[in-house]
Design a protein around this motif. Structure first.
Motif, PDB file in Angstrom:
ATOM      1  N   PRO A 129       0.824  -1.215   0.000  1.00 39.83           N
ATOM      2  CA  PRO A 129       0.000   0.000   0.000  1.00 39.83           C
ATOM      3  C   PRO A 129       0.861   1.270   0.000  1.00 39.83           C
ATOM      4  N   ASP A 130       2.086   1.154   0.483  1.00 36.97           N
ATOM      5  CA  ASP A 130       2.989   2.307   0.497  1.00 36.97           C
ATOM      6  C   ASP A 130       3.774   2.408  -0.809  1.00 36.97           C
ATOM      7  N   GLY A 131       3.461   1.558  -1.786  1.00 38.50           N
ATOM      8  CA  GLY A 131       4.160   1.596  -3.073  1.00 38.50           C
ATOM      9  C   GLY A 131       5.453   0.812  -3.089  1.00 38.50           C
ATOM     10  N   LYS A 132       5.794   0.206  -1.957  1.00 37.98           N
ATOM     11  CA  LYS A 132       7.046  -0.527  -1.851  1.00 37.98           C
ATOM     12  C   LYS A 132       6.962  -1.833  -2.654  1.00 37.98           C
ATOM     13  N   LEU A 133       8.021  -2.113  -3.385  1.00 34.59           N
ATOM     14  CA  LEU A 133       8.063  -3.344  -4.172  1.00 34.59           C
ATOM     15  C   LEU A 133       8.338  -4.528  -3.237  1.00 34.59           C
ATOM     16  N   ASN A 134       7.390  -5.449  -3.134  1.00 32.11           N
ATOM     17  CA  ASN A 134       7.554  -6.601  -2.239  1.00 32.11           C
ATOM     18  C   ASN A 134       7.936  -7.870  -2.981  1.00 32.11           C
ATOM     19  N   LEU A 135       7.292  -8.105  -4.107  1.00 29.47           N
ATOM     20  CA  LEU A 135       7.607  -9.290  -4.908  1.00 29.47           C
ATOM     21  C   LEU A 135       7.915  -8.826  -6.314  1.00 29.47           C
ATOM     22  N   ASP A 136       9.017  -9.327  -6.854  1.00 29.26           N
ATOM     23  CA  ASP A 136       9.430  -8.945  -8.190  1.00 29.26           C
ATOM     24  C   ASP A 136       9.536 -10.228  -8.994  1.00 29.26           C
ATOM     25  N   GLY A 137       8.893 -10.289 -10.126  1.00 30.45           N
ATOM     26  CA  GLY A 137       8.946 -11.523 -10.897  1.00 30.45           C
ATOM     27  C   GLY A 137       8.767 -11.277 -12.373  1.00 30.45           C
ATOM     28  N   LYS A 138       8.490 -12.356 -13.089  1.00 30.90           N
ATOM     29  CA  LYS A 138       8.401 -12.289 -14.536  1.00 30.90           C
ATOM     30  C   LYS A 138       7.395 -13.335 -14.996  1.00 30.90           C
ATOM     31  N   VAL A 139       6.665 -13.023 -16.052  1.00 29.36           N
ATOM     32  CA  VAL A 139       5.701 -13.988 -16.591  1.00 29.36           C
ATOM     33  C   VAL A 139       6.457 -15.034 -17.410  1.00 29.36           C
ATOM     34  N   LEU A 140       6.264 -16.310 -17.065  1.00 33.35           N
ATOM     35  CA  LEU A 140       6.936 -17.380 -17.798  1.00 33.35           C
ATOM     36  C   LEU A 140       5.971 -18.099 -18.741  1.00 33.35           C
ATOM     37  N   GLU A 141       4.707 -18.186 -18.352  1.00 36.52           N
ATOM     38  CA  GLU A 141       3.725 -18.885 -19.168  1.00 36.52           C
ATOM     39  C   GLU A 141       2.329 -18.375 -18.812  1.00 36.52           C
ATOM     40  N   VAL A 142       1.494 -18.168 -19.816  1.00 36.43           N
ATOM     41  CA  VAL A 142       0.118 -17.712 -19.576  1.00 36.43           C
ATOM     42  C   VAL A 142      -0.864 -18.480 -20.439  1.00 36.43           C
ATOM     43  N   VAL A 143      -1.822 -19.124 -19.778  1.00 33.85           N
ATOM     44  CA  VAL A 143      -2.974 -19.697 -20.487  1.00 33.85           C
ATOM     45  C   VAL A 143      -4.180 -19.141 -19.735  1.00 33.85           C
ATOM     46  N   PRO A 144      -4.757 -18.021 -20.215  1.00 33.38           N
ATOM     47  CA  PRO A 144      -5.787 -17.348 -19.423  1.00 33.38           C
ATOM     48  C   PRO A 144      -6.853 -18.301 -18.904  1.00 33.38           C
ATOM     49  N   GLN A 145      -7.198 -18.107 -17.649  1.00 33.87           N
ATOM     50  CA  GLN A 145      -8.204 -18.892 -16.928  1.00 33.87           C
ATOM     51  C   GLN A 145      -7.802 -20.345 -16.686  1.00 33.87           C
ATOM     52  N   ARG A 146      -6.601 -20.707 -17.036  1.00 31.55           N
ATOM     53  CA  ARG A 146      -6.167 -22.089 -16.811  1.00 31.55           C
ATOM     54  C   ARG A 146      -4.845 -22.171 -16.064  1.00 31.55           C
ATOM     55  N   LYS A 147      -3.857 -21.417 -16.535  1.00 27.45           N
ATOM     56  CA  LYS A 147      -2.514 -21.616 -15.989  1.00 27.45           C
ATOM     57  C   LYS A 147      -1.688 -20.335 -16.073  1.00 27.45           C
ATOM     58  N   LEU A 148      -0.980 -20.066 -14.990  1.00 29.74           N
ATOM     59  CA  LEU A 148      -0.087 -18.914 -14.950  1.00 29.74           C
ATOM     60  C   LEU A 148       1.197 -19.342 -14.253  1.00 29.74           C
ATOM     61  N   VAL A 149       2.320 -19.130 -14.929  1.00 26.29           N
ATOM     62  CA  VAL A 149       3.611 -19.479 -14.327  1.00 26.29           C
ATOM     63  C   VAL A 149       4.451 -18.207 -14.259  1.00 26.29           C
ATOM     64  N   THR A 150       4.973 -17.910 -13.078  1.00 21.46           N
ATOM     65  CA  THR A 150       5.801 -16.707 -12.931  1.00 21.46           C
ATOM     66  C   THR A 150       7.067 -17.031 -12.148  1.00 21.46           C
ATOM     67  N   ALA A 151       8.090 -16.226 -12.415  1.00 23.81           N
ATOM     68  CA  ALA A 151       9.277 -16.251 -11.554  1.00 23.81           C
ATOM     69  C   ALA A 151       8.923 -15.449 -10.310  1.00 23.81           C
ATOM     70  N   PHE A 152       9.542 -15.772  -9.174  1.00 22.07           N
ATOM     71  CA  PHE A 152       9.155 -15.188  -7.888  1.00 22.07           C
ATOM     72  C   PHE A 152      10.407 -14.803  -7.122  1.00 22.07           C
ATOM     73  N   CYS A 153      10.494 -13.528  -6.763  1.00 25.20           N
ATOM     74  CA  CYS A 153      11.600 -13.108  -5.902  1.00 25.20           C
ATOM     75  C   CYS A 153      11.046 -12.197  -4.809  1.00 25.20           C
ATOM     76  N   ALA A 154      11.179 -12.631  -3.546  1.00 24.15           N
ATOM     77  CA  ALA A 154      10.626 -11.886  -2.401  1.00 24.15           C
ATOM     78  C   ALA A 154      11.597 -10.784  -2.004  1.00 24.15           C
ATOM     79  N   VAL A 155      11.591  -9.691  -2.782  1.00 26.77           N
ATOM     80  CA  VAL A 155      12.580  -8.634  -2.552  1.00 26.77           C
ATOM     81  C   VAL A 155      12.298  -7.822  -1.281  1.00 26.77           C
TER      82      VAL A 155
END
Lengths: 152, 261
Positions: free
Chosen positions: A53-79
């Motif tokens: 809510p303060d605008g701070k970046l908490n999780l930084d990642g990247k989209v690896l795969e998208v199948v809308p309404q079925r599957k979403l794969v992302t990279a995850f970094c808890a910055v």
């Protein structure tokens, strides 16, 4: 085989469309994802950012795969955590399976470098998120978790 | 709240609040002696803190004493910090349990560790009270709507029998109450009898733990003491999510997860 991973299964009374929106839209994520707004155009290779809510970046990642309404794969970094930020990005997979009036959501968090700080931390972190997501979709209202009771 | 945020945004003002936290009821001169600010600067900052309701003053003769008013900070905490940060903080608090952390990592996890875990732990957060949650676990009018249609029956006293019956009267599972501490903790043995594959397996142990977290309860269900990778363990790994995900909407919306067929 036997690489560390977390697997969560949640049955939610909702449609794949609504579940997909809940995961991918900031006005939804802020109601169950520790107040974080998600930001992404959801194209493969694009960034995925969860900001507090303060605008701070908490999780930084990247989209690896998208199948809308079925599957979403992302990279995850808890910055948001200095130690977790040092871990190599791990991988989060959301899979949605419609089952009649219910959706089965399977969240798999894997591709850790062994038992990392991130691995340990998210083991507890996903439970309130998934419980909150289920409440939001089933009742239309967010679930506000109070402080943990004092240790006895 | 806006004023309180603005007042707290300045490090000099936070330092003045810290001085008042250490010793409440100080005069301007006393405060000036402790901070590297001009008298005029301290006065200016105290006025902002007073306008934000963070500091109150009382006159006594020629002296004016300043007091810390923690209420706005408490409100900020309740409105913002608890809502957004406490879950992560709470999660980290749980992790400090040392050995606990590996156990909790098994949550909702089915046999993916290097060694097969002969137990299954699952956790869910439900917007309800401990009393209602206890009732939902122990009363047949609830279990039939989330526990595969079964009706539970027991006096829930230590040593008492418990049985989960199918609607046709056949027994799906039974056991004995080992510990009952309403509305916090329930431990019982559990013999699965719902099909031929699980029936020969020996009884294992089930622990239900309810923790209140504000308007929400954290429910932890642990099945342990399996004799190996039994049919019962596999069945529990596959079925417990479904049970708990049915219990949650029942308490939060009054409706079962799926409409009755």
């Amino acid at each position: 085989m036997n690489q560390p991973k977390h697997v969560y299964e949640v049955y939610i009374r909702t449609t794949p469309e609504k579940l997909w929106q809940a995961i991918t839209r900031p006005e939804m994520t802020r109601q169950f994802f520790y107040g974080n707004d998600v930001e992404s155009d959801w194209k493969v290779g694009s960034s995925v950012r969860h900001k507090g809510p303060d605008g701070k970046l908490n999780l930084d990642g990247k989209v690896l795969e998208v199948v809308p309404q079925r599957k979403l794969v992302t990279a995850f970094c808890a910055v948001h955590d200095a130690e977790c930020a040092k871990d190599r990005p791990s991988r989060v997979t959301w899979e949605i399976e419609p089952r009649g009036e219910v959706c089965k959501l399977t969240l798999t968090h894997d591709d850790f470098d062994g038992i990392t700080k991130t691995y340990k931390q998210v083991g507890q972190g996903w439970n309130p998120v998934l419980s909150g997501l289920k409440t939001l979709l089933e009742t239309g209202k967010p679930m506000v978790i109070g402080p943990a009771p004092a240790a006895r | 709240m806006e004023l309180a945020f603005k007042a707290l945004a300045d490090p000099s003002r936070r330092s003045l609040l810290d001085r008042l936290f250490e010793r409440d009821g100080q005069t301007l001169s006393q405060l000036c002696a402790q901070v590297a600010m001009t008298r005029f600067g301290v006065m200016k900052h105290l006025r902002v803190l007073e306008a934000a309701g963070l500091v109150t003053t009382r006159r006594s003769g020629r002296e004016k004493f300043h007091y810390l008013n923690p209420v706005p900070i408490r409100l900020l905490h309740d409105r913002w910090i608890t809502k957004y940060a406490a879950p992560w903080a709470g999660a980290l608090g749980d992790l400090k349990g040392g050995l606990e952390e590996e156990t909790m990592s098994d949550t909702r996890l089915a046999g993916v560790h290097a060694e097969p875990a002969l137990r299954h732990i699952q956790q869910i957060h439900i917007r309800t009270s401990p009393e209602r949650l206890w009732e939902a676990i122990t009363q047949p009018s609830f279990t039939r709507d989330y526990f595969y249609g079964t009706l539970v029956d027991s006096t829930w006293r230590q040593g008492a029998a418990l049985v989960y019956r199918n609607p046709d009267g056949t027994v799906a599972a039974d056991g004995t109450v080992l510990e009952a501490e309403p509305p916090r903790r329930l431990v019982h043995s559990f013999s699965a009898l719902w099909d031929d594959a699980v029936t020969p397996d020996p009884a294992h142990r089930v622990t239900w733990t309810i923790e209140a977290m504000g308007p929400v309860c954290k429910l932890t269900v642990e099945h342990e003491g399996f004799a190996g990778e039994t049919a019962t363990l596999k069945s529990v790994q596959g079925g417990l999510s479904f049970i708990l995900d049915g219990l949650k909407p029942l308490l939060e919306t009054g409706q079962p997860l799926m409409s009755a067929r």
